[in-house]
Design a protein around this motif. Structure first.
Motif, PDB file in Angstrom:
ATOM      1  N   HIS A   1      -6.172   8.427  -2.415  1.00 22.77           N
ATOM      2  CA  HIS A   1      -6.736   7.077  -2.547  1.00 22.77           C
ATOM      3  C   HIS A   1      -7.767   7.060  -3.667  1.00 22.77           C
ATOM      4  CE1 HIS A   1      -5.202   6.915   1.679  1.00 22.77           C
ATOM      5  NE2 HIS A   1      -4.688   5.813   1.193  1.00 22.77           N
TER       6      HIS A   1
ATOM      7  N   PHE B   1      -4.897   5.504  -7.758  1.00 23.83           N
ATOM      8  CA  PHE B   1      -4.370   4.694  -6.665  1.00 23.83           C
ATOM      9  C   PHE B   1      -5.032   3.321  -6.666  1.00 23.83           C
ATOM     10  CE2 PHE B   1      -3.992   2.919  -2.504  1.00 23.83           C
ATOM     11  CZ  PHE B   1      -2.752   3.317  -2.044  1.00 23.83           C
TER      12      PHE B   1
ATOM     13  N   HIS C   1       0.836  -1.204   0.000  1.00 25.93           N
ATOM     14  CA  HIS C   1       0.000   0.000   0.000  1.00 25.93           C
ATOM     15  C   HIS C   1       0.874   1.259   0.000  1.00 25.93           C
ATOM     16  CE1 HIS C   1      -3.636   2.383   1.095  1.00 25.93           C
ATOM     17  NE2 HIS C   1      -2.741   3.148   1.679  1.00 25.93           N
TER      18      HIS C   1
ATOM     19  N   HIS D   1       1.633   4.571  -2.772  1.00 27.16           N
ATOM     20  CA  HIS D   1       1.755   6.010  -2.469  1.00 27.16           C
ATOM     21  C   HIS D   1       3.094   6.535  -2.978  1.00 27.16           C
ATOM     22  CE1 HIS D   1      -1.867   6.788  -0.273  1.00 27.16           C
ATOM     23  NE2 HIS D   1      -1.620   5.901   0.679  1.00 27.16           N
TER      24      HIS D   1
ATOM     25  N   CYS E   1      -5.502   2.692   3.799  1.00 28.23           N
ATOM     26  CA  CYS E   1      -4.467   2.567   4.805  1.00 28.23           C
ATOM     27  C   CYS E   1      -5.008   1.690   5.925  1.00 28.23           C
ATOM     28  CB  CYS E   1      -4.093   3.941   5.374  1.00 28.23           C
ATOM     29  SG  CYS E   1      -3.275   5.007   4.191  1.00 28.23           S
TER      30      CYS E   1
END
Ligand SMILES: [Zn+2]
Ligand SMILES: [Zn+2]
Length: 191
Positions: free
Chosen positions: A103, A107, A87, A91, A120
């Motif tokens: 997000h 993404f 994750h 980013h 997250c």
């Protein structure tokens, strides 16, 4: 069988912050995402209470830092924690390529491509931690068991030395029954 084969994954999970950092950097290289590793910094956070990881972008230098939360790793275990690493790498990829990250749709697509969770991850920091005074043994506790309320009667689970109890949120520590009672009293509702 190749002799240079290295143990991976849950078989030998990292046991220290240094090992976690090393393993995360190694692991990141295996993730099929176009992130420039020379422009990527890694660090461990002992302070984050909710977020399993964070990705910080320095707009001035363009440097990207992935910050991994030690407590989250302890709660998740290595296998699940690799999801946090993937994750944060998404980013990092957005920051390096576009100078911004969120997000959104971009993404979401990239996260799906590397099988990373879209959001997250959160974790619950333990309320209490036992910390050996001699070696790096620690153990998490959520309730005031005897190990917490009468620490002088117990010993480190690894080397047999004394340990201290830490109240994670406040940072208060004690090593005896009396110390526990004082801390409990002072903390009141913040226990
Ligand atoms: Zn995120
Ligand atoms: Zn010990």
């Amino acid at each position: 069988m190749a002799t240079d084969e290295r143990p991976v994954g849950d078989e030998y999970p990292p046991e220290t912050r240094e090992q976690l950092l090393e393993r995360a950097v190694d692991y990141a290289r295996t993730v099929p995402i176009d992130v420039d590793p020379t422009d990527l910094e890694w660090e461990i956070s002992d302070r984050a209470k909710r977020r399993a990881g964070a990705c910080i972008y320095d707009h001035g230098t363009g440097r990207v830092t992935v910050r991994l939360t030690w407590d989250a790793y302890r709660e998740f275990g290595w296998e699940e924690f690799t999801g946090t690493i993937r994750h944060e790498l998404v980013h990092a990829w957005e920051f390096q390529r576009f100078g911004e990250s969120g997000h959104g749709e971009r993404f979401r697509e990239k996260a799906a491509a590397v099988d990373a969770p879209r959001h997250c991850q959160a974790f619950a920091a333990p309320r209490l931690r036992l910390v050996c005074t001699d070696c790096d043994w620690t153990a998490d506790r959520h309730r005031a068991s005897k190990a917490v309320s009468r620490p002088a009667e117990r010993r480190c689970g690894s080397c047999g030395s004394r340990y201290r109890v830490e109240h994670v949120d406040s940072g208060r520590t004690w090593r005896t029954r009396a110390g526990y009672l004082v801390a409990r009293n002072r903390l009141g509702d913040e226990w």
